[in-house]
Design an enzyme around this catalytic site. Structure first.
Site, PDB file in Angstrom:
ATOM      1  N   CYS A  43       4.555  -4.450  -9.320  1.00  0.00           N
ATOM      2  CA  CYS A  43       5.130  -5.119  -8.129  1.00  0.00           C
ATOM      3  C   CYS A  43       4.199  -6.025  -7.352  1.00  0.00           C
ATOM      4  O   CYS A  43       4.504  -7.438  -7.113  1.00  0.00           O
ATOM      5  CB  CYS A  43       5.817  -4.041  -7.188  1.00  0.00           C
ATOM      6  SG  CYS A  43       7.227  -3.287  -8.250  1.00  0.00           S
ATOM      7  N   GLY A  96      -2.700  -3.201  -7.964  1.00  0.00           N
ATOM      8  CA  GLY A  96      -2.148  -3.715  -9.267  1.00  0.00           C
ATOM      9  C   GLY A  96      -0.703  -3.202  -9.177  1.00  0.00           C
ATOM     10  O   GLY A  96      -0.165  -2.937  -8.361  1.00  0.00           O
ATOM     11  N   GLU A 116      15.156  -2.578  -3.315  1.00  0.00           N
ATOM     12  CA  GLU A 116      14.582  -1.174  -3.650  1.00  0.00           C
ATOM     13  C   GLU A 116      13.239  -1.281  -3.328  1.00  0.00           C
ATOM     14  O   GLU A 116      12.365  -2.109  -3.273  1.00  0.00           O
ATOM     15  CB  GLU A 116      14.860  -1.026  -5.095  1.00  0.00           C
ATOM     16  CG  GLU A 116      14.178   0.457  -5.499  1.00  0.00           C
ATOM     17  CD  GLU A 116      15.147   1.441  -4.951  1.00  0.00           C
ATOM     18  OE1 GLU A 116      16.375   1.530  -5.448  1.00  0.00           O
ATOM     19  OE2 GLU A 116      14.662   2.205  -3.937  1.00  0.00           O
ATOM     20  N   PHE A 117      12.748  -0.152  -2.494  1.00  0.00           N
ATOM     21  CA  PHE A 117      11.485  -0.005  -1.999  1.00  0.00           C
ATOM     22  C   PHE A 117      10.582   1.081  -2.409  1.00  0.00           C
ATOM     23  O   PHE A 117       9.739   1.549  -2.074  1.00  0.00           O
ATOM     24  CB  PHE A 117      11.446   0.189  -0.510  1.00  0.00           C
ATOM     25  CG  PHE A 117      12.155  -0.836   0.499  1.00  0.00           C
ATOM     26  CD1 PHE A 117      11.732  -2.339   0.422  1.00  0.00           C
ATOM     27  CD2 PHE A 117      13.634  -0.771   0.794  1.00  0.00           C
ATOM     28  CE1 PHE A 117      12.307  -3.205   1.143  1.00  0.00           C
ATOM     29  CE2 PHE A 117      14.242  -1.817   1.474  1.00  0.00           C
ATOM     30  CZ  PHE A 117      13.693  -3.093   1.469  1.00  0.00           C
TER      31      PHE A 117
HETATM   32  C1  UDX Z   1       5.046  -1.106  -4.335  1.00  0.00           C
HETATM   33  C2  UDX Z   1       5.530  -0.897  -2.888  1.00  0.00           C
HETATM   34  O1  UDX Z   1       4.821   0.285  -2.227  1.00  0.00           O
HETATM   35  C3  UDX Z   1       6.818  -0.336  -3.145  1.00  0.00           C
HETATM   36  O2  UDX Z   1       7.369  -0.340  -1.861  1.00  0.00           O
HETATM   37  C4  UDX Z   1       7.529  -1.560  -3.831  1.00  0.00           C
HETATM   38  O3  UDX Z   1       8.952  -1.043  -4.007  1.00  0.00           O
HETATM   39  C5  UDX Z   1       7.127  -1.712  -5.241  1.00  0.00           C
HETATM   40  O4  UDX Z   1       5.528  -2.008  -5.015  1.00  0.00           O
HETATM   41  P1  UDX Z   1       3.951   0.884  -6.325  1.00  0.00           P
HETATM   42  O5  UDX Z   1       3.691  -0.494  -6.847  1.00  0.00           O
HETATM   43  O6  UDX Z   1       4.717   1.823  -7.004  1.00  0.00           O
HETATM   44  O7  UDX Z   1       5.025   0.232  -4.762  1.00  0.00           O
HETATM   45  O8  UDX Z   1       2.505   1.068  -5.730  1.00  0.00           O
HETATM   46  P2  UDX Z   1       1.786   1.195  -4.147  1.00  0.00           P
HETATM   47  O9  UDX Z   1       1.633   2.629  -3.794  1.00  0.00           O
HETATM   48  O10 UDX Z   1       2.364   0.362  -3.360  1.00  0.00           O
HETATM   49  O11 UDX Z   1       0.540   0.819  -4.846  1.00  0.00           O
HETATM   50  C6  UDX Z   1       0.407  -0.483  -5.074  1.00  0.00           C
HETATM   51  C7  UDX Z   1      -1.253  -0.777  -5.446  1.00  0.00           C
HETATM   52  O12 UDX Z   1      -2.121  -0.520  -4.296  1.00  0.00           O
HETATM   53  C8  UDX Z   1      -1.834   0.459  -6.333  1.00  0.00           C
HETATM   54  O13 UDX Z   1      -2.692  -0.201  -7.163  1.00  0.00           O
HETATM   55  C9  UDX Z   1      -2.676   1.069  -5.398  1.00  0.00           C
HETATM   56  O14 UDX Z   1      -3.872   1.874  -5.985  1.00  0.00           O
HETATM   57  C10 UDX Z   1      -3.333   0.072  -4.510  1.00  0.00           C
HETATM   58  N1  UDX Z   1      -3.819   0.739  -2.978  1.00  0.00           N
HETATM   59  C11 UDX Z   1      -2.551   1.273  -1.962  1.00  0.00           C
HETATM   60  C12 UDX Z   1      -5.014   0.206  -2.612  1.00  0.00           C
HETATM   61  O15 UDX Z   1      -5.773  -0.236  -3.281  1.00  0.00           O
HETATM   62  N2  UDX Z   1      -5.330   0.832  -1.358  1.00  0.00           N
HETATM   63  C13 UDX Z   1      -4.130   1.245  -0.419  1.00  0.00           C
HETATM   64  O16 UDX Z   1      -4.691   1.767   0.663  1.00  0.00           O
HETATM   65  C14 UDX Z   1      -2.978   1.653  -1.133  1.00  0.00           C
END
Ligand code: UDX
Length: 434
Positions: free
Chosen positions: A263, A260, A147-148
């Site tokens: 995942c 954070g 799952e993504f």
């Molecule tokens: C992530 C993956 O994107 C997803 O494909 C996977 O299935 C699960 O993990 P998610 O944890 O929901 O999803 O959040 P995501 O939108 O990826 O953001 C992760 C973290 O990175 C957040 O804390 C966000 O604030 C941070 N982030 C994201 C940054 O600091 N900078 C960015 O440019 C993008």
């Protein structure tokens, strides 16, 4: 098609509701009776935009129900396993006990030709092991279909993902599994969604390598933020400029407090731990990715200290504790980490988050939680914007100035316009920005 979904957390609850939305007859199974009761009443046990609507439609149509009884999986043809794989206490490896329990629990209820489909993020090698277990102990087969989904966009990402990946057994059994999954996803597939059929190991690796790549991209830009801080450069302009190169791309190049959530942090650690087990140094760089990420949290704590002089006794308004906006998830939240560090150093921390107050209060009851943003700001010596909720991006410096005791602000997500805040008399600090 009749479908069961084992595990109704952030992943499973959304998956179950979306499968019903696609027209399937779905039973969601979870050991947590409270969660089952809430979901059965059409109430999501966590905040996720769009989920209340699909959940309510599914339950009202009779196509979606929830239970804590694993026996109710009997009769479904496809059984999704969507339980958590947290970090093992005291180690970086993934804890597979819930995945193992889910698959073992399903075994007695599997019928001839059923397909168990793993969705959880697991170390490479897990699917082949579980496939043997399923084949040896039941008349069913197993596929891995990672799952993504991103929190905050989980419903859209489940109904129309960027791609489908099916990890199947080679040969005719794998073709059968592929056929069943194609039936499950018939609606999105007809709209041209790419689908890649692989062996088990590749499917498992697609998921963890995608997360490792995303984490690396974020830490890359945060490493550039450190260089920018030492040289007076502006990392947001740098990201815009390199992002115009189509080979690099601007997405996931937002420097700030770092990643954070449930995942990325645990997945890159588990991936490294698996490489170590395999005797490979290939992922040693992920230790640096993790280290750069964690240093950003300390940087925000230091900036707050610099602005107020002494942290002890300072009133700190923390805006945002969710690990990202449009979520109430505080698992490994950089924002919550910063709030706790400042509290430990003697600051009087007041937190406001539009959705994550209750989840944060459960794990960090020592902090003060405000009912609204004004209450958090009132009397603050310094304001920290740590999650980029739309509400915080839209803050009006003049109104904030009327509430705080000291005009000092740290933009931990690089979403505020520094010149507007400075014009309103604020001492302003961003990350990797002058
Ligand atoms: C992530 C993956 O994107 C997803 O494909 C996977 O299935 C699960 O993990 P998610 O944890 O929901 O999803 O959040 P995501 O939108 O990826 O953001 C992760 C973290 O990175 C957040 O804390 C966000 O604030 C941070 N982030 C994201 C940054 O600091 N900078 C960015 O440019 C993008």
């Amino acid at each position: 098609m009749r479908i069961s979904v084992v595990g109704c957390g952030y992943l499973g609850a959304v998956h179950a509701a979306c499968m019903a939305e696609l027209g399937h007859d779905v039973v969601g199974i979870d050991v947590d009776e409270h969660k089952v009761a809430e979901l059965s009443a059409g109430r999501p046990p966590f905040f996720e935009p769009g989920l209340p609507e699909v959940l309510a439609r599914g339950v009202a149509s009779g196509r979606l129900r929830f239970t804590s009884d694993m026996a109710e999986a009997a009769g479904a043809r496809v059984h999704f396993v969507a339980v958590g794989t947290p970090q093992t206490a005291g180690s970086h490896a993934a804890d597979l006990r819930y995945v193992d329990a889910a698959v073992t629990g399903l075994l007695p209820h599997l019928g001839d030709g059923d397909l168990v489909v793993g969705k959880s993020t697991v170390p490479v090698g897990t699917a082949a092991r579980l496939a043997d277990l399923v084949r040896d102990s039941s008349p069913a087969d197993l596929a891995w279909n990672p799952e993504f989904l991103r929190e905050g966009f989980a419903v859209a990402d489940t109904l129309s993902p960027d791609r489908f990946v099916y990890g199947v057994r080679p040969g005719p059994e794998g073709d059968r599994a592929t056929g069943l999954l194609d039936e499950v996803y018939a609606t999105p597939l007809t709209s041209g969604m790419p689908r890649i059929v692989t062996d088990y190991a590749t499917a498992e690796l697609v998921k963890v390598s995608a997360n490792a790549f995303l984490a690396t991209k974020i830490s890359f830009i945060n490493a550039m933020a450190e260089i920018a801080e030492a040289t007076g450069a502006d990392v947001t302009q740098l990201a815009d400029a390199i992002g115009h190169d189509a080979r690099i791309g601007r997405r996931f190049l937002n420097a700030g407090l770092g990643f954070g959530g449930g995942c990325l942090p645990k997945d890159i650690r588990a991936f490294q731990a698996r490489a170590d087990e395999l005797g490979l140094d290939s992922l040693a760089f992920l230790a640096d990715v993790d280290a750069v990420n964690l240093r950003r949290r300390q940087r925000v704590v230091d900036l707050a200290g610099e602005l107020v002089g002494t942290v002890e006794g300072a009133q700190v308004a923390v805006l945002g504790v969710a690990f990202k906006p449009d979520s109430d998830d505080v698992r490994d939240s950089p924002a919550l980490d910063v709030a706790r560090s400042l509290h430990e150093q003697g600051a009087l921390v007041t937190v406001f988050d539009p959705e994550a107050t209750e989840t944060a209060r459960r794990v960090a009851p020592e902090l003060r939680y405000a009912a609204d943003v004004d209450e958090a700001l009132t009397g603050a010596d310094v304001v920290l914007v740590l999650t980029e909720w739309a509400q915080f991006r839209a803050l009006d410096p003049a109104s904030v100035a009327g509430l705080v005791r000291g005009r000092r602000i740290v933009d931990g997500r690089n979403v505020l316009d520094a010149s507007t805040w400075r014009a309103a008399g604020f001492e302003f600090r961003g990350l990797g920005r002058p």
